[in-house]
Design a protein around this motif. Structure first.
Motif, mmCIF file in Angstrom:
data_model
loop_
_atom_site.group_PDB
_atom_site.id
_atom_site.type_symbol
_atom_site.label_atom_id
_atom_site.label_comp_id
_atom_site.label_asym_id
_atom_site.label_seq_id
_atom_site.Cartn_x
_atom_site.Cartn_y
_atom_site.Cartn_z
ATOM 1 N N VAL B 171 0.828 -1.224 0.000
ATOM 2 C CA VAL B 171 0.000 0.000 0.000
ATOM 3 C C VAL B 171 0.863 1.277 0.000
ATOM 4 N N PRO B 172 1.834 1.422 0.938
ATOM 5 C CA PRO B 172 2.696 2.621 0.842
ATOM 6 C C PRO B 172 3.535 2.639 -0.432
ATOM 7 N N ILE B 173 3.863 1.449 -0.953
ATOM 8 C CA ILE B 173 4.639 1.418 -2.210
ATOM 9 C C ILE B 173 3.798 2.039 -3.334
ATOM 10 N N ILE B 174 2.498 1.688 -3.374
ATOM 11 C CA ILE B 174 1.615 2.263 -4.404
ATOM 12 C C ILE B 174 1.591 3.787 -4.255
ATOM 13 N N TYR B 175 1.388 4.242 -3.028
ATOM 14 C CA TYR B 175 1.229 5.670 -2.798
ATOM 15 C C TYR B 175 2.513 6.457 -3.136
ATOM 16 N N TYR B 176 3.659 5.957 -2.657
ATOM 17 C CA TYR B 176 4.909 6.717 -2.832
ATOM 18 C C TYR B 176 5.660 6.389 -4.125
ATOM 19 N N SER B 177 5.159 5.410 -4.894
ATOM 20 C CA SER B 177 5.875 4.995 -6.113
ATOM 21 C C SER B 177 6.147 6.175 -7.044
ATOM 22 N N VAL B 178 5.190 7.117 -7.109
ATOM 23 C CA VAL B 178 5.375 8.255 -8.030
ATOM 24 C C VAL B 178 6.443 9.234 -7.524
ATOM 25 N N GLU B 179 6.778 9.136 -6.240
ATOM 26 C CA GLU B 179 7.821 10.019 -5.707
ATOM 27 C C GLU B 179 9.178 9.312 -5.670
ATOM 28 N N TRP B 180 9.156 7.989 -5.425
ATOM 29 C CA TRP B 180 10.411 7.244 -5.289
ATOM 30 C C TRP B 180 11.077 6.966 -6.634
ATOM 31 N N TRP B 181 10.242 6.701 -7.659
ATOM 32 C CA TRP B 181 10.797 6.342 -8.967
ATOM 33 C C TRP B 181 10.287 7.286 -10.043
ATOM 34 N N ASN B 182 10.958 7.267 -11.197
ATOM 35 C CA ASN B 182 10.450 8.016 -12.348
ATOM 36 C C ASN B 182 9.169 7.357 -12.809
ATOM 37 N N SER B 183 8.135 8.177 -12.990
ATOM 38 C CA SER B 183 6.842 7.582 -13.328
ATOM 39 C C SER B 183 6.106 8.437 -14.348
ATOM 40 N N LEU B 184 5.376 7.746 -15.227
ATOM 41 C CA LEU B 184 4.502 8.449 -16.167
ATOM 42 C C LEU B 184 3.328 9.064 -15.407
ATOM 43 N N HIS B 185 2.935 8.364 -14.340
ATOM 44 C CA HIS B 185 1.775 8.770 -13.548
ATOM 45 C C HIS B 185 2.062 10.089 -12.838
ATOM 46 N N GLN B 186 1.053 10.943 -12.783
ATOM 47 C CA GLN B 186 1.267 12.234 -12.127
ATOM 48 C C GLN B 186 1.416 12.078 -10.606
ATOM 49 N N ALA B 187 2.073 13.022 -9.979
ATOM 50 C CA ALA B 187 2.244 13.021 -8.520
ATOM 51 C C ALA B 187 0.898 13.353 -7.866
ATOM 52 N N PRO B 188 0.735 13.032 -6.563
ATOM 53 C CA PRO B 188 -0.556 13.313 -5.919
ATOM 54 C C PRO B 188 -0.922 14.791 -5.988
ATOM 55 N N SER B 189 -2.198 15.052 -6.359
ATOM 56 C CA SER B 189 -2.624 16.454 -6.402
ATOM 57 C C SER B 189 -3.759 16.711 -5.431
ATOM 58 N N VAL B 190 -4.435 15.633 -4.997
ATOM 59 C CA VAL B 190 -5.570 15.794 -4.085
ATOM 60 C C VAL B 190 -5.158 15.492 -2.659
ATOM 61 N N MET B 191 -4.349 14.437 -2.504
ATOM 62 C CA MET B 191 -3.997 13.962 -1.173
ATOM 63 C C MET B 191 -2.919 14.815 -0.500
ATOM 64 N N LYS B 192 -2.610 15.959 -1.100
ATOM 65 C CA LYS B 192 -1.668 16.870 -0.443
ATOM 66 C C LYS B 192 -2.487 17.730 0.494
ATOM 67 N N PHE B 193 -2.684 17.242 1.705
ATOM 68 C CA PHE B 193 -3.536 17.957 2.639
ATOM 69 C C PHE B 193 -2.965 19.346 2.909
ATOM 70 N N GLY B 194 -3.828 20.338 2.910
ATOM 71 C CA GLY B 194 -3.381 21.690 3.171
ATOM 72 C C GLY B 194 -3.183 22.466 1.887
ATOM 73 N N LYS B 195 -2.596 21.795 0.846
ATOM 74 C CA LYS B 195 -2.415 22.544 -0.406
ATOM 75 C C LYS B 195 -2.656 21.664 -1.639
ATOM 76 N N PRO B 196 -3.925 21.315 -1.856
ATOM 77 C CA PRO B 196 -4.235 20.582 -3.085
ATOM 78 C C PRO B 196 -4.013 21.491 -4.294
ATOM 79 N N THR B 197 -3.566 20.873 -5.412
ATOM 80 C CA THR B 197 -3.240 21.691 -6.587
ATOM 81 C C THR B 197 -4.401 21.752 -7.580
ATOM 82 N N MET B 198 -5.620 21.782 -7.070
ATOM 83 C CA MET B 198 -6.802 21.848 -7.933
ATOM 84 C C MET B 198 -7.689 22.993 -7.493
ATOM 85 N N PRO B 199 -8.385 23.651 -8.439
ATOM 86 C CA PRO B 199 -9.338 24.680 -8.012
ATOM 87 C C PRO B 199 -10.543 24.031 -7.329
ATOM 88 N N ALA B 200 -11.209 24.807 -6.470
ATOM 89 C CA ALA B 200 -12.330 24.273 -5.676
ATOM 90 C C ALA B 200 -13.448 23.722 -6.559
#
Lengths: 57, 254
Positions: B171-200
């Motif tokens: 489970v943590p491997i799935i979540y952090y995979s985009v940060e630990w390795w080079n990935s096509l998948h985008q980094a988390p944009s919603v689960m960044k509590f406090g500063k999500p990178t999406m408009p309301a």
């Protein structure tokens, strides 16, 4: 009508967007069906077991 | 005193009754939130400046991916509780998580693929996020296969609990995979509590879909767990009453 058709076309992504939503809704409905059937089957198993126990006594 | 509720839940009749009371509330809340989030996400939310209307797949893809890992974590935690405290109810909950989790892992993979084709130009890539999510699907399938292969209930509970607990490392491997390795998948944009990178206007319907998914998962797991308890229990006046009640509810003929 034209606005509706434009919305339905989802830009050029209609196939991908509607397939994704369709699949998700189908899986949600299937899960509800499976859970209900599983509960019904379990009730039937428990009912039969209790009936057998009663007839043994 | 604070742990009293926990000990009470270990009693099958109590859990069965409480779960039955919660089911309609959870189910209807999930339905209302789900329909509102779906309409908002599909109709009212603005288009994305890069992905156009294609980004709307996010409203089913991200909640499905969340459900796949959340359900697995619930399965592993209840399996651990069942192992440590020898709690039958916990094993029932754990067993009830697997089919739901497997189906939403499949949805996450399929909708990810449907999103990947127009955006990345490929249906599938052996990317760390995608590969670890696929591994999660195999863990669920392995858990279900193992459970159905072992006839002795106690042994099945113990072996499956071990598999669930060992597999939770994914489970943590799935979540952090985009940060630990080079990935096509985008980094988390919603689960960044406090500063999500999406408009309301995009974020609110997405959060509604997350909430709806979580409530839906709780509804399905409780419904299945109630059945699992009926299957496991052997005696008791409460069982007679419960079976009578469920037969009346489902309209089965005696």
């Amino acid at each position: 009508m034209e606005a509706f058709l434009t919305w339905l076309a989802m830009g050029k992504y209609a196939l991908y967007v509607w397939s994704s939503f369709g699949l998700t809704v189908a899986v949600v409905l299937l899960n509800i069906h499976w859970a209900r059937r599983s509960f019904r089957d379990a009730s039937e198993v428990a009912r039969r077991r209790l009936a057998m126990r009663r007839s043994d006594q | 005193m604070t742990w009293l509720w926990f000990h009470k839940l270990a009693s099958p009749p109590h859990f069965y009754r409480i779960a039955g009371r919660w089911l309609p509330w959870l189910g209807w809340s999930a339905a209302v939130l789900g329909v509102t989030g779906l309409v908002w996400g599909l109709v009212l939310a603005p288009s994305d400046y890069q992905q156009g209307e294609g980004y709307r797949i996010l409203y089913v893809h991200a909640p499905s991916a969340w459900l796949s890992t959340f359900t697995y974590t619930t399965m592993a935690v209840s399996a651990a509780v069942g192992l440590v405290w020898r709690m039958n109810v916990a094993h029932s909950v754990s067993a009830s998580c697997a089919p739901l989790g497997a189906s939403f892992t499949f949805v996450a993979l399929a909708t990810g693929s449907l999103w990947g084709k127009p955006m990345w130009g490929t249906w599938w890539e052996w990317d760390p996020r995608l590969t670890s999510e696929l591994l999660l699907l195999f863990l669920y399938l392995g858990y279900m296969g193992l459970r159905s292969a072992i006839e002795d209930q106690t042994r099945a509970d113990r072996v499956c609990a071990l598999l669930a607990i060992v597999g939770v490392v994914n489970v943590p491997i799935i979540y952090y995979s985009v940060e630990w390795w080079n990935s096509l998948h985008q980094a988390p944009s919603v689960m960044k509590f406090g500063k999500p990178t999406m408009p309301a206007s995009m974020l609110v319907p997405l959060l509604m879909m997350f909430a709806a998914g979580t409530l839906f998962a709780a509804t399905m797991v409780l419904m299945r767990a109630r059945g699992e308890i009926l299957r496991r229990e052997r005696v008791g006046t409460w069982l007679e009453a419960a079976v009578g009640e469920s037969v009346a509810l489902t309209g089965e003929k005696r």
